[in-house]
Scaffold this motif. Sequence first.
Motif, PDB file in Angstrom:
ATOM      1  N   CYS A 169       0.809  -1.227   0.000  1.00 29.21           N
ATOM      2  CA  CYS A 169       0.000   0.000   0.000  1.00 29.21           C
ATOM      3  C   CYS A 169       0.841   1.274   0.000  1.00 29.21           C
ATOM      4  CB  CYS A 169      -0.925   0.010   1.214  1.00 29.21           C
ATOM      5  SG  CYS A 169      -2.165  -1.291   1.208  1.00 29.21           S
ATOM      6  N   GLY A 170       2.156   1.141   0.048  1.00 32.00           N
ATOM      7  CA  GLY A 170       3.006   2.326   0.053  1.00 32.00           C
ATOM      8  C   GLY A 170       3.121   2.997   1.402  1.00 32.00           C
ATOM      9  N   LEU A 171       2.710   2.309   2.468  1.00 31.65           N
ATOM     10  CA  LEU A 171       2.841   2.865   3.812  1.00 31.65           C
ATOM     11  C   LEU A 171       4.253   2.670   4.360  1.00 31.65           C
ATOM     12  CD1 LEU A 171      -0.563   1.630   5.258  1.00 31.65           C
ATOM     13  CD2 LEU A 171       0.051   3.990   4.725  1.00 31.65           C
ATOM     14  N   GLU A 172       4.971   1.697   3.818  1.00 33.38           N
ATOM     15  CA  GLU A 172       6.378   1.474   4.134  1.00 33.38           C
ATOM     16  C   GLU A 172       7.104   1.178   2.832  1.00 33.38           C
ATOM     17  OE1 GLU A 172       7.470  -1.247   7.266  1.00 33.38           O
ATOM     18  OE2 GLU A 172       5.505  -1.054   8.214  1.00 33.38           O
ATOM     19  N   ASN A 173       8.413   1.474   2.802  1.00 36.28           N
ATOM     20  CA  ASN A 173       9.243   1.132   1.649  1.00 36.28           C
ATOM     21  C   ASN A 173      10.027  -0.146   1.941  1.00 36.28           C
ATOM     22  OD1 ASN A 173       8.521   3.299  -0.005  1.00 36.28           O
ATOM     23  ND2 ASN A 173      10.094   4.621   0.887  1.00 36.28           N
ATOM     24  N   PRO A 174      10.206  -1.012   0.944  1.00 43.13           N
ATOM     25  CA  PRO A 174      11.063  -2.183   1.144  1.00 43.13           C
ATOM     26  C   PRO A 174      12.530  -1.775   1.124  1.00 43.13           C
ATOM     27  CG  PRO A 174      10.344  -2.098  -1.137  1.00 43.13           C
ATOM     28  CD  PRO A 174       9.643  -0.951  -0.419  1.00 43.13           C
TER      29      PRO A 174
ATOM     30  N   SER B 244       7.246   2.929  -4.536  1.00 42.45           N
ATOM     31  CA  SER B 244       8.261   3.429  -3.600  1.00 42.45           C
ATOM     32  C   SER B 244       8.934   4.691  -4.120  1.00 42.45           C
ATOM     33  CB  SER B 244       9.306   2.347  -3.306  1.00 42.45           C
ATOM     34  OG  SER B 244      10.051   2.045  -4.463  1.00 42.45           O
ATOM     35  N   SER B 245       8.872   4.925  -5.440  1.00 45.12           N
ATOM     36  CA  SER B 245       9.496   6.115  -6.027  1.00 45.12           C
ATOM     37  C   SER B 245       8.586   7.340  -5.967  1.00 45.12           C
ATOM     38  CB  SER B 245       9.877   5.843  -7.487  1.00 45.12           C
ATOM     39  OG  SER B 245       8.724   5.567  -8.264  1.00 45.12           O
ATOM     40  N   LEU B 246       7.332   7.150  -5.546  1.00 47.49           N
ATOM     41  CA  LEU B 246       6.391   8.266  -5.501  1.00 47.49           C
ATOM     42  C   LEU B 246       6.625   9.120  -4.259  1.00 47.49           C
ATOM     43  CD1 LEU B 246       3.061   6.413  -6.493  1.00 47.49           C
ATOM     44  CD2 LEU B 246       4.642   7.659  -7.989  1.00 47.49           C
TER      45      LEU B 246
ATOM     46  N   PHE C 270       5.308  11.404  -0.952  1.00 45.98           N
ATOM     47  CA  PHE C 270       4.317  11.115   0.107  1.00 45.98           C
ATOM     48  C   PHE C 270       2.908  11.411  -0.375  1.00 45.98           C
ATOM     49  CE2 PHE C 270       1.688  12.430   3.690  1.00 45.98           C
ATOM     50  CZ  PHE C 270       1.894  11.409   4.598  1.00 45.98           C
ATOM     51  N   ASP C 271       2.727  12.583  -0.981  1.00 45.42           N
ATOM     52  CA  ASP C 271       1.397  12.975  -1.453  1.00 45.42           C
ATOM     53  C   ASP C 271       0.923  12.088  -2.604  1.00 45.42           C
ATOM     54  OD1 ASP C 271       1.227  14.983   0.427  1.00 45.42           O
ATOM     55  OD2 ASP C 271       1.844  16.575  -0.942  1.00 45.42           O
ATOM     56  N   GLU C 272       1.846  11.711  -3.482  1.00 42.83           N
ATOM     57  CA  GLU C 272       1.475  10.839  -4.600  1.00 42.83           C
ATOM     58  C   GLU C 272       1.058   9.458  -4.110  1.00 42.83           C
ATOM     59  OE1 GLU C 272       4.290  12.636  -8.209  1.00 42.83           O
ATOM     60  OE2 GLU C 272       5.124  11.190  -6.775  1.00 42.83           O
ATOM     61  N   LYS C 273       1.747   8.957  -3.085  1.00 46.37           N
ATOM     62  CA  LYS C 273       1.359   7.668  -2.498  1.00 46.37           C
ATOM     63  C   LYS C 273      -0.035   7.756  -1.879  1.00 46.37           C
ATOM     64  CE  LYS C 273       6.018   6.055  -1.348  1.00 46.37           C
ATOM     65  NZ  LYS C 273       6.971   5.796  -0.244  1.00 46.37           N
ATOM     66  N   ALA C 274      -0.286   8.830  -1.152  1.00 50.17           N
ATOM     67  CA  ALA C 274      -1.593   9.007  -0.517  1.00 50.17           C
ATOM     68  C   ALA C 274      -2.699   9.070  -1.566  1.00 50.17           C
ATOM     69  CB  ALA C 274      -1.594  10.272   0.341  1.00 50.17           C
ATOM     70  N   LEU C 275      -2.442   9.767  -2.665  1.00 48.97           N
ATOM     71  CA  LEU C 275      -3.429   9.860  -3.736  1.00 48.97           C
ATOM     72  C   LEU C 275      -3.662   8.498  -4.383  1.00 48.97           C
ATOM     73  CD1 LEU C 275      -5.241  11.674  -5.474  1.00 48.97           C
ATOM     74  CD2 LEU C 275      -3.267  12.067  -6.974  1.00 48.97           C
ATOM     75  N   LEU C 276      -2.596   7.742  -4.607  1.00 44.89           N
ATOM     76  CA  LEU C 276      -2.727   6.409  -5.192  1.00 44.89           C
ATOM     77  C   LEU C 276      -3.554   5.504  -4.288  1.00 44.89           C
ATOM     78  CD1 LEU C 276      -1.706   4.572  -7.566  1.00 44.89           C
ATOM     79  CD2 LEU C 276       0.045   3.773  -5.971  1.00 44.89           C
ATOM     80  N   ARG C 277      -3.262   5.554  -2.973  1.00 43.75           N
ATOM     81  CA  ARG C 277      -4.033   4.723  -2.033  1.00 43.75           C
ATOM     82  C   ARG C 277      -5.505   5.100  -2.055  1.00 43.75           C
ATOM     83  NH1 ARG C 277       0.553   5.252   1.221  1.00 43.75           N
ATOM     84  NH2 ARG C 277      -0.306   7.072   2.291  1.00 43.75           N
ATOM     85  N   SER C 278      -5.797   6.390  -2.053  1.00 39.90           N
ATOM     86  CA  SER C 278      -7.195   6.823  -1.982  1.00 39.90           C
ATOM     87  C   SER C 278      -7.974   6.402  -3.216  1.00 39.90           C
ATOM     88  CB  SER C 278      -7.286   8.340  -1.788  1.00 39.90           C
ATOM     89  OG  SER C 278      -6.914   9.030  -2.965  1.00 39.90           O
ATOM     90  N   LYS C 279      -7.290   6.316  -4.358  1.00 35.96           N
ATOM     91  CA  LYS C 279      -7.978   5.977  -5.606  1.00 35.96           C
ATOM     92  C   LYS C 279      -7.988   4.486  -5.899  1.00 35.96           C
ATOM     93  CE  LYS C 279      -7.381  10.261  -8.237  1.00 35.96           C
ATOM     94  NZ  LYS C 279      -6.824  10.851  -9.488  1.00 35.96           N
TER      95      LYS C 279
END
Length: 219
Positions: A56-61, A74-76, A78-87
Amino acid sequence: MNRQVICARGISKVFNNQNSSLEVLKDISFDLDRGQSIGIVGASGSGKTTLLHIVCGLENPNSGEVLVNGKEISSLSFDEKALLRSKEIGFVYQFHHLLPDLTALENVLMPALIAGIPQALAIENAKRLLGDMNLENKENNKPDELSGGERQRVAIARSMSNSPSCLVMDEPTGNLDANNVESFMNLVLEIVQKKEIGLIVASHDQNVFGRLDNLLSLE
């Protein structure tokens, strides 16, 4: 439409402290297509929740990559990860995490409103989702007025608010009895097939992972 929702390759994760390091995931790979389900199984402490958080992008490997609908997360930013999760990702926890002062309808509405969906459309969608969960008569009930199974169904409806391409569930039946587990899984698998979305479930419950298409065992 791209059938592949999740592509995980070579995921490893190590937690370090001052005196030691703990490798919780080592070279984990799997694919998940629309309409498919996968169970993440293993003993407590085996890394199930950590793997879900990485997906989910909440942690990076520490090494490896996860692609969600073709985007390497992992390259996104913080805001891009949050947007991806929400969508793209609907998350359902063992403890439903419903807001106690809001009604079932208001809880389901919240992600859509945060995403900027017009209120009238968000309300219409939330009512439909609660109807899909057989909770149309519970719209105005707050969480403490609902049974454990009803709370989890509200949590599923909330996770579907933004029409995600994947549902991710962390021990979602841990607080349900056997009868509720059966009805819960029937409902979830019906949604996966009807909506053609992916499903990832971390669980130690045979009644859950015995119903899924594939299993990934963490030692």
